[in-house]
Structures are given as structure tokens and as C-alpha cells.
Scaffold this active site. Sequence first.
Site: not given
Length: 331
Positions: A161, A260
Amino acid sequence: MRKLLVPVLLLALLLAGCSFGKDEKPPQPPAPDLTSAPGAVAVNPGPFESGPVRAPARGALFGAWIKPDALTHVGRLAAVDTLQTELGRPLKIVNTYRRFEQMVGTPSDKEFLARGATLMVSWATGDNRSILDGEHDDLIRKQARAVRKIKVPILLRMRWEMDRPNLRATMWSGEDYAAAWKYVRKIFTEEGATNVSWVWCPTAEGFMRGDAPGFYPGDDQVDWTCVDVYAGEKFQPIGELMAPFLTWAAQRPKPIVIGEFGVAKAWGSSGRAAWIKDARRTFKANPQIKAIAYFESNPEGNGPTKQFQLSGDPPAFKAFEAMSTDPYFNP
């Protein structure tokens, strides 16, 4: 007397109605029908270059991150064991998070690997420019030797991320991140840590904004592409959320891992169940997706739009369990 009785009765009925309205929960909106939402189908049929962790020829590996009650060996094992018992199956991918200075190869890491799971290490490396200045060479070499020592192939998400706006102060730019990635991977190669499949994992939002591709280190540097995708602040079908990423990833000969994914408690049990069912369908419709890992956690201090734990929510968990027992996710 009769004239007085009527108003009293009317008043009693009115008060009873007010009390009922106060105690009764407002009606919940019906869950949106996501089962017929279009999924963005990746056009790349493979074969895929995946590095030491081989992608299955068909189907996808099933896994999760489960936040333990205590970040200890016993706590980590208990968290995974509890979810596996509830699902009635072992996880093939176990996601685990490490700060920059935390080494791979803990007792729980070794236990998961001994059980036959693939370890996905989400490694929070630090400031990219300080990495490039050589300030962390000893730490990076120590981590590379720790990874080499376990000898078993692992998935490594280096600063996942990285495209999040709140990380810009340490990422600096896409160019800095890509340069730091190459710098770290070169050290791993020098240390003989060749049992790593390098996973590049931005956010679905970063692809929707259009800035995530600027962080890509290059096809020669990445073994698996990846995306983190949530129905959090906005409730959208997962196919819509991932569409820009899937379109981009289809142009590369790499397998995809969903690093995720999660659906927040804010959307209610029926909405969450519908979203999970749609996720199952969407993953199966995109054969480039070779591994998935649910984010089974309610991070402390976060509100219901950022709480994703499915355990304890029977309708949502039932949909998750159905996904886990689907033969497609048991290749």
C-alpha cells in the site's frame, strides 16, 4: 366522566406509540443485489512467471490475516487455529505483518511453514530515501539472511500500500519507491535470499485515482502483482473496485494475489454476505488471480466502516465458509 376518559385513552395510546418508536430499531435498507454485478475479467490466460512460490495451474490459494489477541508465538498460532477450526480447513496462505526491524523466521513463522502453509510477509520498510542513502544496509542484510535461513519459498510484500496518501512523507514518490525496491532486492540477491517471490501490492483506490502504476518497479523486479481491496467507506461490488487494477495487471505475465480484502461491519450482515458471495464469483471469473487473503481483523480505534472481522457474524461468515470450501480455492 366519559368525556374525560376518551382523551385519557388517546393520550395513553399516543405515549405507547412514542415509546414503541423510541425502542424499535429503524428498518434496515435491503442489501443490494451484488450477485449479478459484472466482474472485470482479466484477459491474460498465462502462463505466469511467479518466482519461487509457484502459482497453481488452476484455482487460487486461500488464506487470511487473523489478528491475534497477543502478538506472541502462542497468540499467532491460536488465531490461525481458531479460524481454521471454524472453517474446517487449513489456510494455504498465512499473511503476517512485520515492522522494518522485525525479522522473519519467528517460531510461529516456522510452525506455519512446517504445516505446509505459504507465508506472506508484509514488511513495512522505512523511508525510501534513507534506504537509498545506505542507512539501513545492515538491517536489510540481516533480514535477507533471516529469510534465506528458513529455506522455504515465501511471498514478500515490500511496503505494501505504498500509494496511500498518508505514506507520501516516507515514500516520497513512485520513482523513489521503485529505486528503493531495486536496492533492497539487490541486497537480498547478494545475500543469497533467493527463496523470495517479490509481491508488489498497492491499493485498489490507487488504481482508481490513477497514481498507483507510478510506483511499479518493473516486470523484471516483480514476481506477483497484488491489490488490497475493501468495501469500507463505500459499498461497491468488488469487481468495480478492482476493475482498474485488473485491466492493468492483465498486461503483465504475473499471477495476482489479493493481499487483503474485506467488507466492513457498517454494511450489515446481509450486505456483507452478498459482498462475499460476489467476491467469490469475481475471483473465479478472473483466472489470473492465484491467491487470496482475507483481512480478518477489527483494528483498534476504528469505526464500523473499518472493522472487517467476519467471525461472530453468522450470515457473513457462512458466505466466507462457502468460499473456503469451494474446490476452486482448494487447488
